[in-house]
Design a protein around this motif. Structure first.
Motif, PDB file in Angstrom:
ATOM      1  N   VAL A 125       0.859  -1.175   0.000  1.00 44.58           N
ATOM      2  CA  VAL A 125       0.000   0.000   0.000  1.00 44.58           C
ATOM      3  C   VAL A 125       0.902   1.233   0.000  1.00 44.58           C
ATOM      4  CG1 VAL A 125      -1.720   1.322   1.285  1.00 44.58           C
ATOM      5  CG2 VAL A 125      -1.902  -1.162   1.178  1.00 44.58           C
ATOM      6  N   ASP A 126       0.716   2.059  -1.017  1.00 43.90           N
ATOM      7  CA  ASP A 126       1.448   3.320  -1.118  1.00 43.90           C
ATOM      8  C   ASP A 126       0.543   4.427  -0.603  1.00 43.90           C
ATOM      9  OD1 ASP A 126       3.681   2.107  -2.392  1.00 43.90           O
ATOM     10  OD2 ASP A 126       2.563   2.118  -4.282  1.00 43.90           O
ATOM     11  N   ALA A 127       1.115   5.319   0.171  1.00 40.32           N
ATOM     12  CA  ALA A 127       0.321   6.384   0.776  1.00 40.32           C
ATOM     13  C   ALA A 127       1.147   7.665   0.847  1.00 40.32           C
ATOM     14  CB  ALA A 127      -0.122   5.980   2.176  1.00 40.32           C
ATOM     15  N   ILE A 128       0.452   8.738   1.129  1.00 44.87           N
ATOM     16  CA  ILE A 128       1.115   9.997   1.461  1.00 44.87           C
ATOM     17  C   ILE A 128       0.524  10.414   2.805  1.00 44.87           C
ATOM     18  CG2 ILE A 128       1.503  12.405   0.826  1.00 44.87           C
ATOM     19  CD1 ILE A 128       1.216  11.530  -2.102  1.00 44.87           C
ATOM     20  N   ILE A 129       1.384  10.527   3.798  1.00 44.67           N
ATOM     21  CA  ILE A 129       0.952  10.888   5.150  1.00 44.67           C
ATOM     22  C   ILE A 129       1.723  12.135   5.573  1.00 44.67           C
ATOM     23  CG2 ILE A 129       0.780  10.161   7.564  1.00 44.67           C
ATOM     24  CD1 ILE A 129       0.650   7.260   6.543  1.00 44.67           C
ATOM     25  N   SER A 130       0.994  13.208   5.840  1.00 41.45           N
ATOM     26  CA  SER A 130       1.600  14.493   6.216  1.00 41.45           C
ATOM     27  C   SER A 130       2.639  14.942   5.191  1.00 41.45           C
ATOM     28  CB  SER A 130       2.221  14.411   7.611  1.00 41.45           C
ATOM     29  OG  SER A 130       1.224  14.161   8.575  1.00 41.45           O
ATOM     30  N   GLY A 131       2.312  14.742   3.914  1.00 36.78           N
ATOM     31  CA  GLY A 131       3.194  15.186   2.842  1.00 36.78           C
ATOM     32  C   GLY A 131       4.349  14.252   2.530  1.00 36.78           C
ATOM     33  N   ARG A 132       4.463  13.146   3.251  1.00 37.94           N
ATOM     34  CA  ARG A 132       5.570  12.220   3.077  1.00 37.94           C
ATOM     35  C   ARG A 132       5.106  10.958   2.353  1.00 37.94           C
ATOM     36  NH1 ARG A 132       8.311   9.815   8.394  1.00 37.94           N
ATOM     37  NH2 ARG A 132      10.318  10.689   7.881  1.00 37.94           N
ATOM     38  N   PRO A 133       5.689  10.635   1.184  1.00 41.19           N
ATOM     39  CA  PRO A 133       5.331   9.385   0.509  1.00 41.19           C
ATOM     40  C   PRO A 133       5.888   8.198   1.294  1.00 41.19           C
ATOM     41  CG  PRO A 133       6.575  10.856  -0.958  1.00 41.19           C
ATOM     42  CD  PRO A 133       6.624  11.440   0.419  1.00 41.19           C
ATOM     43  N   VAL A 134       5.043   7.222   1.536  1.00 33.63           N
ATOM     44  CA  VAL A 134       5.456   6.026   2.266  1.00 33.63           C
ATOM     45  C   VAL A 134       4.862   4.798   1.577  1.00 33.63           C
ATOM     46  CG1 VAL A 134       5.773   7.133   4.508  1.00 33.63           C
ATOM     47  CG2 VAL A 134       3.529   6.267   3.882  1.00 33.63           C
ATOM     48  N   SER A 135       5.446   3.661   1.843  1.00 34.39           N
ATOM     49  CA  SER A 135       4.974   2.420   1.253  1.00 34.39           C
ATOM     50  C   SER A 135       5.106   1.319   2.297  1.00 34.39           C
ATOM     51  CB  SER A 135       5.819   2.099   0.016  1.00 34.39           C
ATOM     52  OG  SER A 135       5.310   0.985  -0.647  1.00 34.39           O
ATOM     53  N   ALA A 136       4.039   0.556   2.495  1.00 38.06           N
ATOM     54  CA  ALA A 136       4.050  -0.517   3.488  1.00 38.06           C
ATOM     55  C   ALA A 136       3.706  -1.833   2.810  1.00 38.06           C
ATOM     56  CB  ALA A 136       3.053  -0.221   4.603  1.00 38.06           C
ATOM     57  N   GLY A 137       4.384  -2.884   3.232  1.00 35.40           N
ATOM     58  CA  GLY A 137       4.143  -4.213   2.694  1.00 35.40           C
ATOM     59  C   GLY A 137       3.423  -5.091   3.689  1.00 35.40           C
ATOM     60  N   SER A 138       3.251  -6.319   3.310  1.00 33.31           N
ATOM     61  CA  SER A 138       2.537  -7.294   4.126  1.00 33.31           C
ATOM     62  C   SER A 138       3.094  -7.345   5.553  1.00 33.31           C
ATOM     63  CB  SER A 138       2.671  -8.668   3.462  1.00 33.31           C
ATOM     64  OG  SER A 138       1.918  -9.613   4.141  1.00 33.31           O
ATOM     65  N   GLY A 139       2.176  -7.291   6.545  1.00 35.68           N
ATOM     66  CA  GLY A 139       2.573  -7.338   7.943  1.00 35.68           C
ATOM     67  C   GLY A 139       2.961  -5.994   8.528  1.00 35.68           C
ATOM     68  N   GLU A 140       2.804  -4.923   7.749  1.00 38.56           N
ATOM     69  CA  GLU A 140       3.146  -3.594   8.244  1.00 38.56           C
ATOM     70  C   GLU A 140       1.898  -2.744   8.426  1.00 38.56           C
ATOM     71  OE1 GLU A 140       7.615  -2.658   6.797  1.00 38.56           O
ATOM     72  OE2 GLU A 140       6.082  -2.468   5.231  1.00 38.56           O
TER      73      GLU A 140
END
Length: 125
Positions: free
Chosen positions: A44-59
């Motif tokens: 899952v790719d997201a932008i949180i508080s202006g910061r691009p982040v990406s989380a994988g399985s179990g995160e």
């Protein structure tokens, strides 16, 4: 300044909300509740508080109260979403009003995926 839609209807919720989502995707928004997305499968790719982040399985992706966040279209993912209203956690409300998470990703490090099992039990209610 980050812009997003203020989800006022979320502030009327008095209990945590849980649901499962396939290929989660949403526009930038914010609300007073704490939002957690547990990635069951995929990324899952997201932008949180202006910061691009990406989380994988179990995160877990964690959006602080009032943080502008969005989930970007991803081809193949499954996640559990949880929104906890501030009123449900009054002890932490003063902390969440002034602070944000330094890093919005956490990993379920328990050997048997305890966070995932707890979220699944909550979904069963």
């Amino acid at each position: 300044m980050l812009q997003g839609i203020y989800e006022t209807f979320r502030d009327n919720d008095h209990y945590p909300l849980f649901w499962e989502s396939q290929d989660v995707c949403c526009l930038p928004h914010f609300h007073s509740g704490l939002e957690v997305a547990y990635v069951k499968r995929g990324r899952v790719d997201a932008i949180i508080s202006g910061r691009p982040v990406s989380a994988g399985s179990g995160e877990l992706l964690i959006s602080s109260c009032y943080a502008v966040h969005s989930y970007l279209k991803n081809c193949s993912s499954e996640c559990i979403l949880l929104i906890v209203p501030q009123g449900f956690i009054p002890l932490y409300a003063p902390i969440f009003a002034k602070k944000v998470f330094a890093y919005p990703i956490s990993r379920d490090t328990s050997p048997d995926g305890e966070v995932y099992h707890c979220l699944k039990m909550l979904l069963a209610f």
